[in-house]
Design a protein around this motif. Sequence first.
Motif, PDB file in Angstrom:
ATOM      1  N   MET A   1       0.835  -1.169   0.000  1.00 58.79           N
ATOM      2  CA  MET A   1       0.000   0.000   0.000  1.00 58.79           C
ATOM      3  C   MET A   1       0.890   1.246   0.000  1.00 58.79           C
ATOM      4  O   MET A   1       1.786   1.374   0.815  1.00 58.79           O
ATOM      5  CB  MET A   1      -0.896  -0.028   1.234  1.00 58.79           C
ATOM      6  N   GLU A   2       0.635   2.163  -0.900  1.00 55.55           N
ATOM      7  CA  GLU A   2       1.447   3.373  -1.026  1.00 55.55           C
ATOM      8  C   GLU A   2       0.952   4.449  -0.069  1.00 55.55           C
ATOM      9  O   GLU A   2      -0.231   4.692   0.071  1.00 55.55           O
ATOM     10  CB  GLU A   2       1.377   3.892  -2.461  1.00 55.55           C
ATOM     11  N   ARG A   3       1.887   5.078   0.599  1.00 50.02           N
ATOM     12  CA  ARG A   3       1.572   6.163   1.531  1.00 50.02           C
ATOM     13  C   ARG A   3       2.289   7.418   1.069  1.00 50.02           C
ATOM     14  O   ARG A   3       3.395   7.360   0.569  1.00 50.02           O
ATOM     15  CB  ARG A   3       2.040   5.807   2.930  1.00 50.02           C
ATOM     16  N   ASP A   4       1.656   8.559   1.262  1.00 54.07           N
ATOM     17  CA  ASP A   4       2.254   9.828   0.847  1.00 54.07           C
ATOM     18  C   ASP A   4       2.988  10.536   1.983  1.00 54.07           C
ATOM     19  O   ASP A   4       3.639  11.532   1.766  1.00 54.07           O
ATOM     20  CB  ASP A   4       1.167  10.764   0.301  1.00 54.07           C
ATOM     21  N   LEU A   5       2.894  10.004   3.176  1.00 56.30           N
ATOM     22  CA  LEU A   5       3.409  10.712   4.333  1.00 56.30           C
ATOM     23  C   LEU A   5       4.932  10.894   4.320  1.00 56.30           C
ATOM     24  O   LEU A   5       5.431  11.979   4.534  1.00 56.30           O
ATOM     25  CB  LEU A   5       2.990   9.967   5.605  1.00 56.30           C
ATOM     26  N   TYR A   6       5.680   9.844   4.055  1.00 53.85           N
ATOM     27  CA  TYR A   6       7.139   9.920   4.112  1.00 53.85           C
ATOM     28  C   TYR A   6       7.731   9.479   2.779  1.00 53.85           C
ATOM     29  O   TYR A   6       8.288   8.400   2.657  1.00 53.85           O
ATOM     30  CB  TYR A   6       7.684   9.053   5.253  1.00 53.85           C
ATOM     31  N   LYS A   7       7.626  10.335   1.788  1.00 52.91           N
ATOM     32  CA  LYS A   7       8.128  10.021   0.443  1.00 52.91           C
ATOM     33  C   LYS A   7       9.609  10.340   0.282  1.00 52.91           C
ATOM     34  O   LYS A   7      10.276   9.751  -0.545  1.00 52.91           O
ATOM     35  CB  LYS A   7       7.330  10.776  -0.625  1.00 52.91           C
ATOM     36  N   LYS A   8      10.116  11.298   1.040  1.00 55.14           N
ATOM     37  CA  LYS A   8      11.526  11.701   0.962  1.00 55.14           C
ATOM     38  C   LYS A   8      12.121  11.616   2.355  1.00 55.14           C
ATOM     39  O   LYS A   8      11.792  12.405   3.222  1.00 55.14           O
ATOM     40  CB  LYS A   8      11.628  13.110   0.392  1.00 55.14           C
ATOM     41  N   ILE A   9      12.997  10.618   2.527  1.00 53.14           N
ATOM     42  CA  ILE A   9      13.561  10.345   3.846  1.00 53.14           C
ATOM     43  C   ILE A   9      15.063  10.586   3.816  1.00 53.14           C
ATOM     44  O   ILE A   9      15.765  10.036   2.971  1.00 53.14           O
ATOM     45  CB  ILE A   9      13.250   8.900   4.264  1.00 53.14           C
ATOM     46  N   LEU A  10      15.531  11.370   4.758  1.00 51.15           N
ATOM     47  CA  LEU A  10      16.955  11.638   4.903  1.00 51.15           C
ATOM     48  C   LEU A  10      17.506  10.744   6.006  1.00 51.15           C
ATOM     49  O   LEU A  10      17.040  10.798   7.150  1.00 51.15           O
ATOM     50  CB  LEU A  10      17.188  13.108   5.261  1.00 51.15           C
ATOM     51  N   ILE A  11      18.467   9.884   5.651  1.00 53.93           N
ATOM     52  CA  ILE A  11      19.152   9.062   6.642  1.00 53.93           C
ATOM     53  C   ILE A  11      20.563   9.607   6.788  1.00 53.93           C
ATOM     54  O   ILE A  11      21.347   9.567   5.844  1.00 53.93           O
ATOM     55  CB  ILE A  11      19.205   7.578   6.235  1.00 53.93           C
ATOM     56  N   ALA A  12      20.858  10.148   7.970  1.00 46.26           N
ATOM     57  CA  ALA A  12      22.201  10.651   8.245  1.00 46.26           C
ATOM     58  C   ALA A  12      22.978   9.523   8.903  1.00 46.26           C
ATOM     59  O   ALA A  12      22.557   8.994   9.928  1.00 46.26           O
ATOM     60  CB  ALA A  12      22.123  11.870   9.159  1.00 46.26           C
ATOM     61  N   THR A  13      24.087   9.152   8.302  1.00 45.96           N
ATOM     62  CA  THR A  13      24.864   8.030   8.806  1.00 45.96           C
ATOM     63  C   THR A  13      26.244   8.483   9.240  1.00 45.96           C
ATOM     64  O   THR A  13      26.810   9.405   8.664  1.00 45.96           O
ATOM     65  CB  THR A  13      24.950   6.901   7.750  1.00 45.96           C
ATOM     66  N   ASP A  14      26.752   7.834  10.280  1.00 47.57           N
ATOM     67  CA  ASP A  14      28.067   8.214  10.804  1.00 47.57           C
ATOM     68  C   ASP A  14      28.996   7.023  11.009  1.00 47.57           C
ATOM     69  O   ASP A  14      30.097   7.170  11.511  1.00 47.57           O
ATOM     70  CB  ASP A  14      27.914   8.982  12.120  1.00 47.57           C
ATOM     71  N   GLY A  15      28.553   5.836  10.653  1.00 44.03           N
ATOM     72  CA  GLY A  15      29.396   4.659  10.784  1.00 44.03           C
ATOM     73  C   GLY A  15      29.291   3.956  12.117  1.00 44.03           C
ATOM     74  O   GLY A  15      29.883   2.899  12.312  1.00 44.03           O
TER      75      GLY A  15
END
Length: 150
Positions: A1-15
Motif C-alpha cells: 500500500m502506497e503512503r504519501d506521508l514519508y516520500k523523501k527520507i533523509l538518513i544521516a549516517t556516521d558509521g
Amino acid sequence: MERDLYKKILIATDGSENGAQAISAGMEIARLSQGKVYALYVIDDTCYPAGKSDPRLKTAMEEHFKTFGLEMTAAVEEAAKAAGVDVEFVIREGHPAEKILSFAEKHAVDMIVVGSLGKTDAERFLLGSVSEKVVRNAEVPVLVVHGKRQ
C-alpha cells in the motif's frame, strides 16, 4: 500500500552501530511508503587540527574522512537494494547538525532518521549531541534510533 506521508527520507549516517540501526529503520520506512532515501554523511570539519598544523596532515585527514564517507554510503546502497528503495548519496563537509538540517530544508524531506551516539549526560553537556540538535531544530519529524542495550 502506497503512503504519501514519508516520500523523501533523509538518513544521516556516521558509521556507528546506532547509525547502522538508523539505516535499517529508515529503509523500512522508505520501503513501506515507497519513498526515496537520501543517504547523507557529513565530514565534521570542526575536528581538523588548527590552521597552524601541517597542511599535509589536514589533507590526509580530509581524504580519510571522504573515503570513510564513501564506505558509509556503500552500506546504505546495499540496504537500499535489499529493500528495493531508490537512494541518492550525498557527502557534505561542515558541522553535522547544521548540514543535516540545511539539506533537509533544501530538499524538502518528509522525515530525518539519525542514530543516537548514546553520550553520557556530561558528554552531551560539553559536546552537544548531533541528534539532539537535529530534533530540536528540524521542521519535520525526526526518528532517533538507539542501539541495542548491552
